[in-house]
Design an enzyme around this catalytic site. Structure first.
Site, short mmCIF file in Angstrom:
data_model
loop_
_atom_site.label_atom_id
_atom_site.label_comp_id
_atom_site.label_asym_id
_atom_site.label_seq_id
_atom_site.Cartn_x
_atom_site.Cartn_y
_atom_site.Cartn_z
N ARG A 1 0.99 -1.32 0.04
CA ARG A 1 -0.11 -0.13 0.04
C ARG A 1 0.87 1.38 0.07
NH1 ARG A 1 -2.77 -3.70 3.19
NH2 ARG A 1 -4.78 -4.31 2.57
N LYS B 1 -3.92 -2.15 6.90
CA LYS B 1 -5.47 -2.34 6.72
C LYS B 1 -5.59 -3.70 7.77
CE LYS B 1 -6.99 0.43 3.84
NZ LYS B 1 -7.87 1.39 4.09
N HIS C 1 -1.66 3.79 -5.68
CA HIS C 1 -2.29 2.63 -5.55
C HIS C 1 -2.51 1.68 -6.45
CE1 HIS C 1 -5.16 -0.05 -3.28
NE2 HIS C 1 -4.96 0.67 -2.26
N ARG D 1 -0.70 -1.95 -7.20
CA ARG D 1 -1.31 -3.10 -6.81
C ARG D 1 -2.25 -3.80 -7.62
NH1 ARG D 1 -1.00 -3.58 -1.24
NH2 ARG D 1 -3.31 -4.29 -0.80
N HIS E 1 -3.95 -8.66 2.18
CA HIS E 1 -5.45 -8.96 2.35
C HIS E 1 -5.62 -10.05 3.41
CE1 HIS E 1 -6.09 -7.20 -1.91
NE2 HIS E 1 -6.18 -6.29 -1.25
N TYR F 1 -3.76 -16.65 7.43
CA TYR F 1 -2.45 -17.10 7.12
C TYR F 1 -1.47 -16.20 7.92
CZ TYR F 1 -3.99 -19.71 3.03
OH TYR F 1 -4.49 -20.55 2.32
#
Length: 408
Positions: free
Chosen positions: A248, A273, A335, A338, A362, A372
């Site tokens: 990010r 995030k 951005h 990404r 994410h 994970y």
């Protein structure tokens, strides 16, 4: 025969002069004005409660007029008839008033911001949310007791934002208010959170899609433009590394040297995030750029410090401004790197979604619903990012007319 009340006149109260000793000027019904030697004038009321004589302090003159003092006397008599001690009732009212003053939306929100929120998010995100509350919530709800704010009152506040055309901001402020209410509940300052009652009450916000280049020929043109860009060395380095690691934008520009291990080609930080730790394997091309950059910014905390101060990270508009100056305004954003990597890695290079999503930080979960950890797919991602960096080099070096064919 009832005792006479209302003996005093406003003129007598006003003209009362101090003497060497305190003087009590009775008005009847226990109410009197005490004129002290210092000149101060104090309203008092004598009464009996539970067999004991007690004294109620009503206030000072002229702040409390004769008429106001008489109203206070009648209120005290009503309480006595109900079996309530007027002095105790006044103390409780004062204490309750102090509690209400300490439990306003603004004070609870500021406490939540300082004690909780600033430790949960990156500094820029914290400052943005603080400004949102200061600009859009505090002027309307700030002085209201948190526990008394209704769903309708909150909606009226949010509608003011919505009516300015800032639908996304209205939804963000609603979410922040919900966090303040839930903090208030947990700390005993509110009973419930009214934000769930507003479901569907605001216009839906349509998510903005960041402009991104996903065709290899366009990406090749972008990479060559970055190589030829004549901006600040720090900005150029950030532009070169951004497509390789596709973190990010805020995570990249706030990268710290203390989090980067060049010898092992690893960058470790907390994803903004998900608030989860992430390990980013660095391709050899990124390591080479960072080693060169270390000679310029290595004494700073930040890998990409600001142009005006090395004590702050680079501006959050620096990369976008550079892309705009290179002619990619409306086509590419910070951005957008990404989306570019996500699309090409999946569609052109055939990497599994879980590798890509983990690298994008994410909230990826396995087949059992478990998140994970930061080392998940580390070696696979290391190979993926190295292949991705090599692929970008191939695009960059290809002749413009053959970029598309070489990508395939």
């Amino acid at each position: 025969m009832s005792r006479q009340t209302n003996k005093l006149t406003a003129t007598a109260v006003k003209s009362a002069k101090p003497t060497d000793k305190p003087v009590k000027m009775a008005d009847g019904g226990g109410l009197y004005l005490e004129v002290r030697a210092s000149g101060g004038k104090y309203w008092r009321m004598k009464y009996r409660f539970a067999g004991k004589e007690k004294l109620l302090a009503i206030g000072t003159y002229p702040e409390i007029s004769l008429a106001d003092a008489r109203k206070a006397r009648e209120k005290a008599k009503e309480r006595l008839s109900e079996g309530v001690d007027p002095s105790m009732a006044k103390q409780l009212e004062r204490k309750l008033g102090q509690q209400v003053a300490a439990n306003t939306f603004q004070l609870v929100a500021q406490e939540w911001l300082e004690r909780v929120h600033q430790h949960d998010v990156v500094p820029d995100h914290y400052q943005r949310n603080r400004r949102r509350l200061e600009r859009d919530a505090f002027p309307v709800l700030g002085k209201r007791p948190l526990s008394e704010i209704s769903a309708a009152e909150l909606l009226a506040c949010l509608r003011r934002i919505e009516d300015r055309g800032h639908v996304e901001t209205a939804h963000r402020v609603k979410a922040l208010c919900g966090q303040v209410f839930r903090y208030g509940i947990s700390t005993g300052r509110a009973e419930r959170d009214p934000t769930p009652d507003l479901r569907g009450a605001l216009r839906p916000h349509r998510s903005q899609h960041f402009a991104a280049l996903t065709e290899p020929s366009a990406v090749a043109e972008l990479l060559r433009a970055i190589d030829g860009y004549g901006g600040q060395p720090v900005t150029i380095a950030a532009l070169q590394i951004a497509p390789m690691v596709f973190t990010r934008p805020g995570e990249l520009r706030q990268a710290r040297w203390s989090d980067i291990d060049l010898d092992n080609a690893l960058w470790s930080f907390t994803a903004s995030k998900t608030d989860q730790p992430l390990l980013v394997p660095l391709p050899s091309q990124a390591v080479a750029i960072l080693r060169d950059l270390y000679g310029l910014t290595g004494r700073s905390e930040y890998v990409f410090p600001g142009a005006r101060s090395h004590k702050r990270p680079m501006s959050n508009v620096a990369i976008k401004a550079a892309l705009d100056r290179m002619g990619f305004k409306g086509q590419m954003t910070a951005h957008g790197f990404r989306a570019m990597a996500r699309t090409i890695l999946a569609e052109r290079l055939g990497y599994p979604p879980e590798y890509i999503e983990q690298q994008l930080a994410h909230a990826v979960r396995d087949s059992n619903g478990r998140a994970y950890n930061r080392t998940q797919f580390l070696e696979q991602r290391r190979e993926m990012l190295q292949r991705w960096a090599d692929y970008l080099d191939e695009l960059r070096q290809a002749h413009p007319s053959s970029s598309q064919s070489s990508a395939q």
